[in-house]
Motif scaffolding. Sequence first.
Motif, PDB file in Angstrom:
ATOM      1  N   HIS A  29      39.173  83.292  24.608  1.00  0.00           N
ATOM      2  CA  HIS A  29      37.948  82.655  25.355  1.00  0.00           C
ATOM      3  C   HIS A  29      36.234  82.914  24.804  1.00  0.00           C
ATOM      4  CE1 HIS A  29      40.431  80.362  28.431  1.00  0.00           C
ATOM      5  NE2 HIS A  29      41.400  80.653  27.295  1.00  0.00           N
ATOM      6  N   GLU A  30      35.720  84.537  25.421  1.00  0.00           N
ATOM      7  CA  GLU A  30      34.682  84.849  25.248  1.00  0.00           C
ATOM      8  C   GLU A  30      34.111  84.476  23.654  1.00  0.00           C
ATOM      9  OE1 GLU A  30      33.951  89.440  23.312  1.00  0.00           O
ATOM     10  OE2 GLU A  30      34.287  89.680  25.296  1.00  0.00           O
ATOM     11  N   LYS A  31      35.377  84.105  22.384  1.00  0.00           N
ATOM     12  CA  LYS A  31      34.026  84.201  21.488  1.00  0.00           C
ATOM     13  C   LYS A  31      34.103  82.554  20.906  1.00  0.00           C
ATOM     14  CE  LYS A  31      34.177  87.875  20.101  1.00  0.00           C
ATOM     15  NZ  LYS A  31      32.434  88.541  18.828  1.00  0.00           N
ATOM     16  N   MET A  32      34.841  81.758  21.763  1.00  0.00           N
ATOM     17  CA  MET A  32      34.476  80.511  21.387  1.00  0.00           C
ATOM     18  C   MET A  32      34.013  79.322  23.094  1.00  0.00           C
ATOM     19  SD  MET A  32      36.120  79.830  18.322  1.00  0.00           S
ATOM     20  CE  MET A  32      35.766  77.838  19.214  1.00  0.00           C
ATOM     21  N   GLY A  33      34.189  80.804  23.915  1.00  0.00           N
ATOM     22  CA  GLY A  33      33.157  79.568  24.784  1.00  0.00           C
ATOM     23  C   GLY A  33      33.892  79.016  25.918  1.00  0.00           C
ATOM     24  N   ILE A  34      35.011  79.461  26.037  1.00  0.00           N
ATOM     25  CA  ILE A  34      35.822  78.482  26.459  1.00  0.00           C
ATOM     26  C   ILE A  34      35.580  79.266  28.512  1.00  0.00           C
ATOM     27  CG2 ILE A  34      38.395  77.813  26.949  1.00  0.00           C
ATOM     28  CD1 ILE A  34      38.846  78.347  24.651  1.00  0.00           C
ATOM     29  N   PRO A  35      35.398  78.543  29.243  1.00  0.00           N
ATOM     30  CA  PRO A  35      35.624  79.668  30.941  1.00  0.00           C
ATOM     31  C   PRO A  35      36.967  80.052  30.680  1.00  0.00           C
ATOM     32  CG  PRO A  35      34.799  77.392  30.509  1.00  0.00           C
ATOM     33  CD  PRO A  35      35.341  77.076  29.248  1.00  0.00           C
ATOM     34  N   ARG A  36      36.884  80.743  31.509  1.00  0.00           N
ATOM     35  CA  ARG A  36      37.953  81.839  31.664  1.00  0.00           C
ATOM     36  C   ARG A  36      39.092  80.887  32.540  1.00  0.00           C
ATOM     37  NH1 ARG A  36      39.286  86.410  30.752  1.00  0.00           N
ATOM     38  NH2 ARG A  36      39.657  87.264  32.258  1.00  0.00           N
ATOM     39  N   ASP A  37      38.949  79.988  33.493  1.00  0.00           N
ATOM     40  CA  ASP A  37      39.200  79.796  34.343  1.00  0.00           C
ATOM     41  C   ASP A  37      39.998  77.933  33.753  1.00  0.00           C
ATOM     42  OD1 ASP A  37      37.578  77.931  34.178  1.00  0.00           O
ATOM     43  OD2 ASP A  37      37.394  77.351  36.773  1.00  0.00           O
ATOM     44  N   ALA A  38      39.647  77.393  32.216  1.00  0.00           N
ATOM     45  CA  ALA A  38      40.547  77.272  31.671  1.00  0.00           C
ATOM     46  C   ALA A  38      41.441  77.147  30.106  1.00  0.00           C
ATOM     47  CB  ALA A  38      38.947  75.976  30.865  1.00  0.00           C
ATOM     48  N   LYS A  39      42.141  75.819  30.304  1.00  0.00           N
ATOM     49  CA  LYS A  39      43.006  76.197  29.449  1.00  0.00           C
ATOM     50  C   LYS A  39      43.115  74.898  28.509  1.00  0.00           C
ATOM     51  CE  LYS A  39      48.235  78.242  28.983  1.00  0.00           C
ATOM     52  NZ  LYS A  39      49.277  77.906  29.798  1.00  0.00           N
ATOM     53  N   PRO A  40      42.083  74.759  27.643  1.00  0.00           N
ATOM     54  CA  PRO A  40      42.992  73.953  27.208  1.00  0.00           C
ATOM     55  C   PRO A  40      43.930  73.807  26.372  1.00  0.00           C
ATOM     56  CG  PRO A  40      41.413  75.158  26.043  1.00  0.00           C
ATOM     57  CD  PRO A  40      41.659  75.957  26.870  1.00  0.00           C
ATOM     58  N   TYR A  41      44.245  74.622  25.629  1.00  0.00           N
ATOM     59  CA  TYR A  41      45.157  74.844  24.631  1.00  0.00           C
ATOM     60  C   TYR A  41      46.739  74.835  25.893  1.00  0.00           C
ATOM     61  CZ  TYR A  41      44.479  79.371  26.840  1.00  0.00           C
ATOM     62  OH  TYR A  41      44.342  80.576  27.576  1.00  0.00           O
ATOM     63  N   THR A  42      48.009  75.340  24.467  1.00  0.00           N
ATOM     64  CA  THR A  42      49.270  74.705  24.709  1.00  0.00           C
ATOM     65  C   THR A  42      49.502  75.935  24.848  1.00  0.00           C
ATOM     66  OG1 THR A  42      50.517  73.823  23.776  1.00  0.00           O
ATOM     67  CG2 THR A  42      49.536  72.690  26.052  1.00  0.00           C
ATOM     68  N   ILE A  43      51.043  77.440  25.011  1.00  0.00           N
ATOM     69  CA  ILE A  43      51.953  78.193  24.630  1.00  0.00           C
ATOM     70  C   ILE A  43      52.660  77.852  24.971  1.00  0.00           C
ATOM     71  CG2 ILE A  43      52.261  80.439  24.621  1.00  0.00           C
ATOM     72  CD1 ILE A  43      48.719  80.576  26.146  1.00  0.00           C
ATOM     73  N   THR A  44      53.803  78.053  23.622  1.00  0.00           N
ATOM     74  CA  THR A  44      55.401  77.656  24.031  1.00  0.00           C
ATOM     75  C   THR A  44      55.907  78.709  23.276  1.00  0.00           C
ATOM     76  OG1 THR A  44      54.645  74.896  23.212  1.00  0.00           O
ATOM     77  CG2 THR A  44      57.136  76.052  22.922  1.00  0.00           C
ATOM     78  N   LYS A  45      56.693  79.339  24.331  1.00  0.00           N
ATOM     79  CA  LYS A  45      57.889  80.554  23.729  1.00  0.00           C
ATOM     80  C   LYS A  45      59.306  79.721  23.700  1.00  0.00           C
ATOM     81  CE  LYS A  45      56.292  84.228  25.386  1.00  0.00           C
ATOM     82  NZ  LYS A  45      55.967  85.331  25.192  1.00  0.00           N
ATOM     83  N   PHE A  46      59.375  79.959  22.110  1.00  0.00           N
ATOM     84  CA  PHE A  46      60.686  80.079  21.891  1.00  0.00           C
ATOM     85  C   PHE A  46      62.243  80.281  22.683  1.00  0.00           C
ATOM     86  CE2 PHE A  46      57.963  78.657  18.571  1.00  0.00           C
ATOM     87  CZ  PHE A  46      57.770  76.864  18.576  1.00  0.00           C
ATOM     88  N   LEU A  47      63.146  79.826  23.323  1.00  0.00           N
ATOM     89  CA  LEU A  47      64.075  79.924  23.817  1.00  0.00           C
ATOM     90  C   LEU A  47      65.153  80.517  22.381  1.00  0.00           C
ATOM     91  CD1 LEU A  47      63.949  78.540  26.645  1.00  0.00           C
ATOM     92  CD2 LEU A  47      63.412  80.333  26.468  1.00  0.00           C
ATOM     93  N   HIS A  48      66.288  81.606  22.802  1.00  0.00           N
ATOM     94  CA  HIS A  48      67.488  81.449  22.042  1.00  0.00           C
ATOM     95  C   HIS A  48      68.590  82.038  23.179  1.00  0.00           C
ATOM     96  CE1 HIS A  48      67.364  86.257  21.875  1.00  0.00           C
ATOM     97  NE2 HIS A  48      66.520  85.696  21.606  1.00  0.00           N
ATOM     98  N   ASP A  49      69.622  81.544  22.832  1.00  0.00           N
ATOM     99  CA  ASP A  49      71.303  81.512  23.462  1.00  0.00           C
ATOM    100  C   ASP A  49      71.957  82.149  22.460  1.00  0.00           C
ATOM    101  OD1 ASP A  49      71.510  79.520  22.366  1.00  0.00           O
ATOM    102  OD2 ASP A  49      72.482  78.514  24.219  1.00  0.00           O
ATOM    103  N   THR A  50      71.913  82.600  21.610  1.00  0.00           N
ATOM    104  CA  THR A  50      72.570  83.100  20.637  1.00  0.00           C
ATOM    105  C   THR A  50      72.137  84.790  20.215  1.00  0.00           C
ATOM    106  OG1 THR A  50      71.882  82.090  18.544  1.00  0.00           O
ATOM    107  CG2 THR A  50      73.186  80.763  19.855  1.00  0.00           C
ATOM    108  N   ALA A  51      72.972  85.036  19.589  1.00  0.00           N
ATOM    109  CA  ALA A  51      72.421  86.301  18.863  1.00  0.00           C
ATOM    110  C   ALA A  51      71.605  86.672  17.676  1.00  0.00           C
ATOM    111  CB  ALA A  51      73.885  87.328  18.379  1.00  0.00           C
ATOM    112  N   GLU A  52      71.059  84.784  17.604  1.00  0.00           N
ATOM    113  CA  GLU A  52      70.276  84.789  16.056  1.00  0.00           C
ATOM    114  C   GLU A  52      69.106  84.449  17.203  1.00  0.00           C
ATOM    115  OE1 GLU A  52      70.082  82.057  12.071  1.00  0.00           O
ATOM    116  OE2 GLU A  52      71.760  82.776  13.056  1.00  0.00           O
ATOM    117  N   LYS A  53      67.982  85.172  16.764  1.00  0.00           N
ATOM    118  CA  LYS A  53      66.770  85.414  16.944  1.00  0.00           C
ATOM    119  C   LYS A  53      66.072  83.649  16.155  1.00  0.00           C
ATOM    120  CE  LYS A  53      65.748  89.230  18.975  1.00  0.00           C
ATOM    121  NZ  LYS A  53      64.800  90.922  18.391  1.00  0.00           N
ATOM    122  N   PRO A  54      65.637  82.747  17.085  1.00  0.00           N
ATOM    123  CA  PRO A  54      64.253  81.804  16.317  1.00  0.00           C
ATOM    124  C   PRO A  54      63.638  82.324  15.055  1.00  0.00           C
ATOM    125  CG  PRO A  54      64.213  81.549  18.504  1.00  0.00           C
ATOM    126  CD  PRO A  54      65.177  82.723  18.296  1.00  0.00           C
TER     127      PRO A  54
END
Length: 104
Positions: A29-54
């Motif tokens: 945000h600081e380096k790219m001049g993105i306002p602190r309250d803006a979120k022009p990106y998405t973050i996806t956390k991958f889920l897993h339900d087995t012993a093997e992680k993605p």
Amino acid sequence: MVNLIVLYPWPKDDKQFEGDYGNHLYLLHEKMGIPRDAKPYTITKFLHDTAEKPAYYQMFTLPFDSMEALNAAMTSPAMQEVAADANRISTGGAPVILIGRERA
């Protein structure tokens, strides 16, 4: 529209990664001049339900209006600093950087 996609491998310590990633987003945000309250990106956390992680823990996607805009951002000193920080916090291996275009 083109997307910058960053895939983070599973970190050695996910709690440490989460703390580091919060600081990383602040730097973005600081380096790219993105306002602190803006979120022009998405973050996806991958889920897993087995012993093997993605293979990937998390995906970050930031859209750009054109390939030229993406190239200008990626070659800027500010984004180079953000990219170096992404490498620093990615303790499970180097993040994978992809460029993609959404299909209709």
